[in-house]
Design an enzyme around this catalytic site. Structure first.
Site, PDB file in Angstrom:
ATOM      1  N   ARG A  72       0.856  -1.182   0.000  1.00  0.00           N
ATOM      2  CA  ARG A  72       0.000   0.000   0.000  1.00  0.00           C
ATOM      3  C   ARG A  72       0.892   1.232   0.000  1.00  0.00           C
ATOM      4  O   ARG A  72       1.899   1.287   0.705  1.00  0.00           O
ATOM      5  CB  ARG A  72      -0.906   0.030   1.237  1.00  0.00           C
ATOM      6  CG  ARG A  72      -2.066  -0.950   1.189  1.00  0.00           C
ATOM      7  CD  ARG A  72      -3.083  -0.598   0.100  1.00  0.00           C
ATOM      8  NE  ARG A  72      -4.215  -1.511   0.078  1.00  0.00           N
ATOM      9  CZ  ARG A  72      -4.337  -2.547  -0.755  1.00  0.00           C
ATOM     10  NH1 ARG A  72      -3.394  -2.830  -1.630  1.00  0.00           N
ATOM     11  NH2 ARG A  72      -5.426  -3.315  -0.718  1.00  0.00           N
ATOM     12  N   GLU A 111      -4.189   6.885  -4.509  1.00  0.00           N
ATOM     13  CA  GLU A 111      -4.340   6.426  -5.908  1.00  0.00           C
ATOM     14  C   GLU A 111      -5.673   6.901  -6.482  1.00  0.00           C
ATOM     15  O   GLU A 111      -6.669   6.920  -5.750  1.00  0.00           O
ATOM     16  CB  GLU A 111      -4.323   4.891  -5.950  1.00  0.00           C
ATOM     17  CG  GLU A 111      -2.971   4.324  -5.638  1.00  0.00           C
ATOM     18  CD  GLU A 111      -2.992   2.790  -5.569  1.00  0.00           C
ATOM     19  OE1 GLU A 111      -4.006   2.172  -5.958  1.00  0.00           O
ATOM     20  OE2 GLU A 111      -1.991   2.225  -5.112  1.00  0.00           O
ATOM     21  N   HIS A 166      -0.981  -0.160  -9.911  1.00  0.00           N
ATOM     22  CA  HIS A 166      -1.617  -1.119  -8.993  1.00  0.00           C
ATOM     23  C   HIS A 166      -2.103  -2.370  -9.738  1.00  0.00           C
ATOM     24  O   HIS A 166      -3.294  -2.683  -9.740  1.00  0.00           O
ATOM     25  CB  HIS A 166      -2.782  -0.467  -8.229  1.00  0.00           C
ATOM     26  CG  HIS A 166      -3.148  -1.186  -6.968  1.00  0.00           C
ATOM     27  ND1 HIS A 166      -3.602  -0.541  -5.840  1.00  0.00           N
ATOM     28  CD2 HIS A 166      -3.123  -2.507  -6.640  1.00  0.00           C
ATOM     29  CE1 HIS A 166      -3.852  -1.426  -4.892  1.00  0.00           C
ATOM     30  NE2 HIS A 166      -3.574  -2.641  -5.356  1.00  0.00           N
TER      31      HIS A 166
END
Ligand code: DGY
Length: 320
Positions: free
Chosen positions: A240, A269, A287
């Site tokens: 993360r 994000e 991601h």
């Protein structure tokens, strides 16, 4: 015939997953994939028995309070669960499940992609070729940092961390790790344990972040820990984004303290710190850790196995 449970699926799902959802549930789908506001979520959940969500849906105490009482289970299509207030869910009697294990191998693949891309200057090499600026082979062109034989420190040797360790061993790397608690020897597979993060960083030519985002780990990778690392080290993050202090990482990449970084995840994000976009020594991915056809199906099936078990009155397979 028994009525199918009513399921709200908040985001678009892969075809194989959608087929099974349609077969076994009275489902409300979201084919446009637009992320719903909390108010829209509450209204869409009207009359539902369960929800299948992603990291984009924040399950806060306020949302749980507003959700109809009919919603008794939420399956998140993710291993990470920092978007869900578990204590509040428990207090509301809502069962929560996630998707551990099924994505370990896929995320480890992207960790190695980020590690190799950062170490061997993948972004700069691609740019040179794509922009037609590659003039000739050259003995000193884009020299990288050799991975084989180097030490990799894994912050968080859980399922994903162990898959990264196995892949790293394939490249002849020596594996070190830090967890709050040491693992049983059989799960270490020869990895060397460090009782503190500072000790781990001090031996990490490469540092791969594989721990969850928690109150303890948020902002943890900061200037102090980076200063412990060998000069010219590489940091990789597939966990993360908020585990890293972006300002501190960028300063270390600019000063040359760090050789490079490989990042698949970012704070806030998709609105990452814009400075990353123009840095040559950063290998960036949007991601994609679990984004293989096989794994995204397996994540969906894991959610559905949990939902099936719940509605058959059986224990969920991967409850939180
Ligand atoms: C996860 O499963 O947590 C991945 O990051 C996808 O959200």
């Amino acid at each position: 015939m028994q009525k199918k449970p009513r399921l709200l699926v908040t985001r678009h799902m892969p075809d194989n997953v959608t087929t099974r959802i349609r077969r076994d549930y009275d489902a409300t789908l979201n084919p446009t994939d637009r992320i719903m506001s909390p108010e829209e979520l509450v209204s869409a959940a009207e009359g539902m028995d369960a929800m299948m969500i992603c990291g984009s849906e924040k399950i806060t105490p306020a949302l749980l309070e507003a959700l109809p009482d009919s919603v008794r289970m939420i399956a998140t299509y993710s291993v990470g669960h920092e978007h869900i207030d578990l204590a509040a869910a428990r207090a509301h009697g809502v069962t929560i499940t996630n998707t551990p294990k099924v994505l370990d191998a896929a995320v480890a693949e992207v960790a190695m992609l980020c590690l190799l891309g950062a170490a061997r200057r993948g972004h700069e090499g691609q740019t040179l070729v794509r922009q037609g600026k590659w003039a000739s082979w050259n003995s000193t062109m884009l020299l990288g940092k050799q991975v084989s034989g180097a030490r990799i420190g894994i912050l968080g040797l859980g399922g994903i961390g162990q898959a990264v360790a196995a892949a790293a061993r394939g490249f002849g790397m020596q594996v070190h790790y830090h967890n709050r608690n040491r693992l049983p020897q059989e799960e270490e597979s020869g990895a060397r344990y460090h009782a503190t993060a500072a000790e781990l960083f001090a031996v990490s030519d490469f540092l791969s972040i594989s721990c969850p985002s928690t109150d303890e780990t948020r902002g943890m990778v900061n200037a102090d820990l980076i200063a412990q690392m060998p000069d010219g080290a590489v940091i990789v993050n597939t966990a993360r984004g908020d585990i890293i202090n972006d300002g501190d990482l960028i300063a270390a990449l600019e000063s040359g303290k760090l050789f490079a970084a490989g990042l698949d995840v970012f704070a806030n994000e998709p609105n990452l710190d814009p400075r990353y976009r123009t840095m040559e020594n950063v290998f960036l991915m949007p991601h994609l850790g679990s984004a293989s056809v096989e794994t995204r199906d397996a994540m969906g099936f894991c959610c559905l196995d949990n939902l099936d078990a719940f509605f058959q009155g059986k224990p969920c397979l991967t409850p939180l």
